[in-house]
Design a protein around this motif. Structure first.
Motif, PDB file in Angstrom:
ATOM      1  N   UNK A 128       0.850  -1.192   0.000  1.00 13.98           N
ATOM      2  CA  UNK A 128       0.000   0.000   0.000  1.00 13.98           C
ATOM      3  C   UNK A 128       0.886   1.242   0.000  1.00 13.98           C
ATOM      4  N   UNK A 129       0.368   2.348  -0.591  1.00 16.11           N
ATOM      5  CA  UNK A 129       1.211   3.538  -0.726  1.00 16.11           C
ATOM      6  C   UNK A 129       1.536   4.182   0.632  1.00 16.11           C
ATOM      7  N   UNK A 130       2.590   4.985   0.617  1.00 13.47           N
ATOM      8  CA  UNK A 130       3.096   5.594   1.856  1.00 13.47           C
ATOM      9  C   UNK A 130       2.004   6.345   2.612  1.00 13.47           C
ATOM     10  N   UNK A 131       1.153   7.072   1.856  1.00 13.48           N
ATOM     11  CA  UNK A 131       0.182   7.920   2.555  1.00 13.48           C
ATOM     12  C   UNK A 131      -0.875   7.116   3.303  1.00 13.48           C
ATOM     13  N   UNK A 132      -1.002   5.842   2.954  1.00 13.92           N
ATOM     14  CA  UNK A 132      -2.041   5.040   3.602  1.00 13.92           C
ATOM     15  C   UNK A 132      -1.485   4.187   4.743  1.00 13.92           C
ATOM     16  N   UNK A 133      -0.195   4.293   5.025  1.00 11.10           N
ATOM     17  CA  UNK A 133       0.371   3.463   6.093  1.00 11.10           C
ATOM     18  C   UNK A 133       0.347   4.201   7.432  1.00 11.10           C
ATOM     19  N   UNK A 134      -0.037   3.491   8.484  1.00 12.98           N
ATOM     20  CA  UNK A 134      -0.083   4.139   9.806  1.00 12.98           C
ATOM     21  C   UNK A 134       1.308   4.221  10.433  1.00 12.98           C
ATOM     22  N   UNK A 135       2.227   4.751   9.647  1.00 11.43           N
ATOM     23  CA  UNK A 135       3.630   4.787  10.026  1.00 11.43           C
ATOM     24  C   UNK A 135       4.140   6.174   9.670  1.00 11.43           C
ATOM     25  N   UNK A 136       4.893   6.806  10.543  1.00 11.24           N
ATOM     26  CA  UNK A 136       5.437   8.117  10.200  1.00 11.24           C
ATOM     27  C   UNK A 136       6.933   8.186  10.452  1.00 11.24           C
ATOM     28  N   UNK A 137       7.545   9.147   9.774  1.00 13.20           N
ATOM     29  CA  UNK A 137       9.001   9.215   9.771  1.00 13.20           C
ATOM     30  C   UNK A 137       9.494  10.553  10.296  1.00 13.20           C
ATOM     31  N   UNK A 138      10.565  10.514  11.074  1.00 16.46           N
ATOM     32  CA  UNK A 138      11.317  11.732  11.385  1.00 16.46           C
ATOM     33  C   UNK A 138      12.566  11.649  10.519  1.00 16.46           C
ATOM     34  N   UNK A 139      12.636  12.551   9.539  1.00 17.27           N
ATOM     35  CA  UNK A 139      13.721  12.461   8.572  1.00 17.27           C
ATOM     36  C   UNK A 139      15.011  13.029   9.136  1.00 17.27           C
ATOM     37  N   UNK A 140      16.086  12.484   8.608  1.00 16.08           N
ATOM     38  CA  UNK A 140      17.403  12.933   9.048  1.00 16.08           C
ATOM     39  C   UNK A 140      17.586  14.426   8.776  1.00 16.08           C
ATOM     40  N   UNK A 141      17.060  14.876   7.629  1.00 12.89           N
ATOM     41  CA  UNK A 141      17.185  16.297   7.283  1.00 12.89           C
ATOM     42  C   UNK A 141      15.994  17.093   7.818  1.00 12.89           C
ATOM     43  N   UNK A 176      14.416  19.921  14.986  1.00 14.26           N
ATOM     44  CA  UNK A 176      14.335  18.509  15.307  1.00 14.26           C
ATOM     45  C   UNK A 176      13.057  18.197  16.085  1.00 14.26           C
ATOM     46  N   UNK A 177      12.748  19.073  17.035  1.00 16.21           N
ATOM     47  CA  UNK A 177      11.551  18.855  17.848  1.00 16.21           C
ATOM     48  C   UNK A 177      10.278  19.033  17.016  1.00 16.21           C
ATOM     49  N   UNK A 178      10.308  19.977  16.090  1.00 13.82           N
ATOM     50  CA  UNK A 178       9.130  20.165  15.237  1.00 13.82           C
ATOM     51  C   UNK A 178       8.907  18.902  14.395  1.00 13.82           C
ATOM     52  N   UNK A 179      10.009  18.386  13.844  1.00 12.94           N
ATOM     53  CA  UNK A 179       9.900  17.171  13.031  1.00 12.94           C
ATOM     54  C   UNK A 179       9.304  16.036  13.853  1.00 12.94           C
ATOM     55  N   UNK A 180       9.710  15.983  15.094  1.00 14.35           N
ATOM     56  CA  UNK A 180       9.207  14.956  15.994  1.00 14.35           C
ATOM     57  C   UNK A 180       7.721  15.174  16.286  1.00 14.35           C
ATOM     58  N   UNK A 181       7.374  16.424  16.575  1.00  9.41           N
ATOM     59  CA  UNK A 181       5.979  16.743  16.884  1.00  9.41           C
ATOM     60  C   UNK A 181       5.089  16.446  15.689  1.00  9.41           C
ATOM     61  N   UNK A 182       5.590  16.758  14.482  1.00 10.62           N
ATOM     62  CA  UNK A 182       4.812  16.566  13.273  1.00 10.62           C
ATOM     63  C   UNK A 182       4.477  15.088  13.072  1.00 10.62           C
ATOM     64  N   UNK A 183       5.452  14.235  13.362  1.00  8.86           N
ATOM     65  CA  UNK A 183       5.212  12.798  13.201  1.00  8.86           C
ATOM     66  C   UNK A 183       4.370  12.249  14.351  1.00  8.86           C
ATOM     67  N   UNK A 219       9.254   6.007  12.729  1.00 12.80           N
ATOM     68  CA  UNK A 219      10.570   5.698  12.183  1.00 12.80           C
ATOM     69  C   UNK A 219      11.455   6.926  12.341  1.00 12.80           C
ATOM     70  N   UNK A 220      12.633   6.741  12.872  1.00 13.12           N
ATOM     71  CA  UNK A 220      13.543   7.871  13.049  1.00 13.12           C
ATOM     72  C   UNK A 220      14.879   7.553  12.388  1.00 13.12           C
ATOM     73  N   UNK A 221      15.215   8.326  11.367  1.00  9.00           N
ATOM     74  CA  UNK A 221      16.449   8.062  10.630  1.00  9.00           C
ATOM     75  C   UNK A 221      17.556   9.002  11.113  1.00  9.00           C
ATOM     76  N   UNK A 222      18.415   8.497  11.926  1.00 11.25           N
ATOM     77  CA  UNK A 222      19.527   9.270  12.486  1.00 11.25           C
ATOM     78  C   UNK A 222      19.076  10.673  12.873  1.00 11.25           C
TER      79      UNK A 222
END
Ligand SMILES: Nc1ncnc2c1ncn2[C@@H]1O[C@H](COP(=O)(O)OP(=O)(O)OP(=O)(O)O)[C@@H](O)[C@H]1O
Ligand SMILES: [Mg+2]
Lengths: 356, 305
Positions: free
Chosen positions: A77-90, A147-154, A163-166
């Protein structure tokens, strides 16, 4: 395992190279992650950690294999439909949106009512201690705040797996330590399964409930930090996690013959490791597991370097054709000097045989 | 006692003396300000009773003529013809802006997502039309659209070509304008899209946005500077285009530049032509101001003036 929360089965992912070849980023990876676990994926650069994370997130599709979440397949299933979120390295914070808009974005995609979005954004920002900055643009924030915003967003999406990538690699050491503690706290409070990627073994040890060690697209070992540190399955893990002397020894009738002629009695070896009947094998010994001895030394050699590091003194000892590092408590009575002959032995049950 | 001279300030690397800009500035003044000044001056002069040119007598008649029609019986009436022509200019330039946007964004995005080594080639392909004169290319478009051209021929073969007529209709003008201006839309958008970090789009998908939403809410805002530059580069010269309505629209879709050209040509009314030019210029400047203030209030890094 049937009760796994996130179940990765035989996932393989290859990329074409510009030269026309292929890179195997993931090679038949099997992994079962339990619900509410703080799971760390550790490995050197280029070993496929990011690729696996992207396969779980749906930003990349595996060539073969399955990914199951709570027993049902998500790899198709496509990314937008997965109950999974990412905190990107960038971080990948949307530059044209304010902090609050960034956090709200994912909730708007769920078509939640406006006031619920508002309260969940506020809650997420409070969770990461960013209240009051909601109208700033990402460029007006420090690295740690971004970094904290990225975390809050996910986190605002209340995913089943985060998912947290470095995520901490861009922060300075002090900030990093603080965030490590905070991530652990967030994970405990929310109960969300965290899959955390790092190439920093120290970070992996402090944070992970369990760690998977990767090398060249394969999982080499999965286990608790203690297991991985104390019982590495091979030389790669032993060397990658913490510092290890990998010593080439010959198996003799009385025990293991070290380079330089010292002998380690077989009984002093850790219990749960295999010992070949004869020939050569590799012994892994942590520097801090050596002690100075008068008799029955395993390492006999000349001290070539002495480095004072505070609580420990590091001795570099040349034994035969190998240099062995021992870290001794600095309060010890006698400290050998450069040029001295010295005798060392691994403490009982500290040395292990490892595959290469 | 020897004097110690302070070393001459070396300046920042890459910083040039302002004198170096002088030739360019002089040139710009000559080719931009001078013609503009002449146009403004002419617009306030009178039409000679014979021949072309201007009579050096101050007059505002030219401006009056834009809005007021003198009837043969001596009465006057409010004249909407030129306002309509001006509206035509805005209308067709606006439509061309929209069509080039709709067609240009996907092309620019597509080029920007190709491997680096193909991009230069594709950009070159976009600029290929500039290798021949716009006049020749407009003739070519006319041949293509003509009922005896390839489209008409094909439609006849499949048996539906009898009512085919695009040339000398507003559609032909729109097609011609779109064709002429689309590189000016693609290139700035491409420049923005090339710098766009597609990881933002991935973050969008990850947060639950579908393709269209990612495009609308993340990609388009990300390439906004290029889009604004493209709109300006198409709309502003679009307002002044006259080849396409003339050669393709068959004069039925007169734009203001056609009227201006006519007054400097056949009609031999230079002051009136000048007044219309100034009139158009005022609207163009208003448009630019509108865009730039809109841009500034959003805090973007785009400058048109
Ligand atoms: N899009 C891609 N195209 C081609 N090769 C890729 C691509 N993404 C990853 N690879 C290759 O796959 C392998 C694994 O990459 P991956 O990014 O998963 O490593 P990583 O473990 O995350 O490394 P790091 O710690 O440096 O981030 C590498 O050899 C990399 O060069
Ligand atoms: Mg990576």
């Amino acid at each position: 395992m049937t009760d796994a929360h996130l179940d990765i089965r035989q996932v393989t992912k290859t990329f074409p190279t510009p030269e026309g070849g292929v890179v195997v980023a993931l090679d038949r990876v099997d992994l079962a992650i339990a619900e509410g676990e703080f799971f760390v994926m550790l490995g050197p650069s280029g070993c496929g950690k990011t690729s696996l994370l992207r396969c779980i997130a749906g930003l990349e599709y595996p060539d073969s294999g399955e990914i199951l979440l709570d027993g049902s397949r998500i790899d198709d299933i496509p990314a937008y439909a997965r109950p999974v979120n990412t905190v990107f390295q960038s971080y990948a914070l949307f530059p044209h949106m304010s902090v609050a808009q960034n956090v709200a974005f994912g909730l708007e995609m769920e078509r939640l009512p406006k006031n619920e979005i508002k309260s969940r954004v506020a809650a997420a920002l409070e969770q990461v201690k960013l209240t009051g900055l909601d109208r700033r643009k990402p460029t007006q924030l420090s690295g740690g705040q971004q970094q904290r915003v990225a975390l809050a967003r996910a986190l605002a999406k209340q995913p089943k797996v985060l998912l947290l990538d470095e995520p901490l690699s861009a922060l300075d050491l002090k900030l990093r330590r603080g965030m490590q503690v905070e991530l652990k706290r967030l994970q405990r409070e929310t109960g969300i399964t965290f899959v955390f990627v790092t190439h920093d073994q120290e970070e992996a040890m402090t944070m992970g409930d369990r760690i998977a060690v990767f090398n060249e697209g394969k999982i080499v070992q999965v286990g608790s930090p203690q297991e991985i540190y104390r019982r590495p399955v091979n030389g790669f893990v032993a060397d990658f996690i913490g510092e290890t002397n990998l010593i080439k020894v010959t198996v003799g009738s009385g025990g293991f013959i070290f380079p330089g002629g010292g002998v380690l009695a077989r009984e002093l070896l850790a219990e749960d490791c295999e010992v070949p009947a004869a020939g050569e094998c590799l012994l892994a010994v942590r520097p801090e597991d050596f002690e100075l001895v008068d008799t029955d030394a395993a390492v006999v050699g000349e001290v070539v370097d002495v480095i004072f590091t505070g609580g420990l003194i590091r001795l570099h000892v040349r034994a035969g054709d190998q240099e062995i590092v021992a870290a001794l408590p600095s309060h010890g009575a006698v400290v050998p000097a450069v040029g001295d002959q010295t005798r060392l032995r691994p403490i009982t049950k500290a040395a292990r045989t490892v595959g290469s | 006692m020897s004097k110690v001279r302070a070393p001459k300030s070396p300046g920042r690397p890459g910083q040039a003396s302002s004198w170096l800009a002088t030739p360019t500035l002089v040139f710009l003044i000559l080719v931009i300000l001078l013609p503009l000044l002449i146009t403004v001056v002419y617009s306030f002069l009178s039409q000679p009773s014979l021949g072309t040119g201007v009579k050096w007598v101050f007059s505002t008649d030219a401006y009056r003529q834009i809005f007021v029609q003198e009837k043969l019986d001596g009465t006057t009436a409010f004249d909407t013809r030129y306002l309509k022509v001006l509206w035509n200019s805005f209308y067709y330039a606006g439509i061309a802006t929209i069509t080039t946007l709709i067609l240009g964004i996907p092309v620019a995005m597509w080029i920007a997502t190709r491997p680096v080594r193909f991009r230069a080639l594709l950009v070159l392909a976009v600029t290929l039309p500039f290798w021949t004169s716009v006049l020749i290319r407009t003739y070519a478009v006319r041949q293509i659209l003509d009922e005896t051209g390839p489209i008409g021929g094909f439609l006849k073969i499949i048996g539906v070509g009898n009512s085919y007529q695009i040339l000398y209709t507003p559609w032909a003008t729109i097609i011609g304008l779109t064709y002429t201006f689309i590189p000016f839309m693609i290139l700035p958008i491409y420049a923005s899209a090339e710098r766009f970090d597609f990881r933002y789009a991935e973050a969008g998908y990850d947060l639950g946005a579908k393709r269209w939403t990612v495009l609308r809410r993340i990609v388009i805002p990300g390439i906004r500077p290029g889009i604004i530059a493209g709109i300006a580069l198409v709309f502003i010269p679009g307002l002044g285009s006259f080849l396409q309505p003339d050669m393709l629209g068959g004069g039925k879709t007169n734009m203001i530049a056609n009227v201006i050209a006519n007054n400097f040509g056949q009609a031999r009314n230079w002051p009136f032509g000048s007044a219309l030019s100034v009139f158009l210029l005022i609207f163009t400047v208003l448009f630019v101001l509108m865009v730039t203030t809109g841009v500034r209030s959003r805090g973007d890094q785009v400058r048109l003036i």
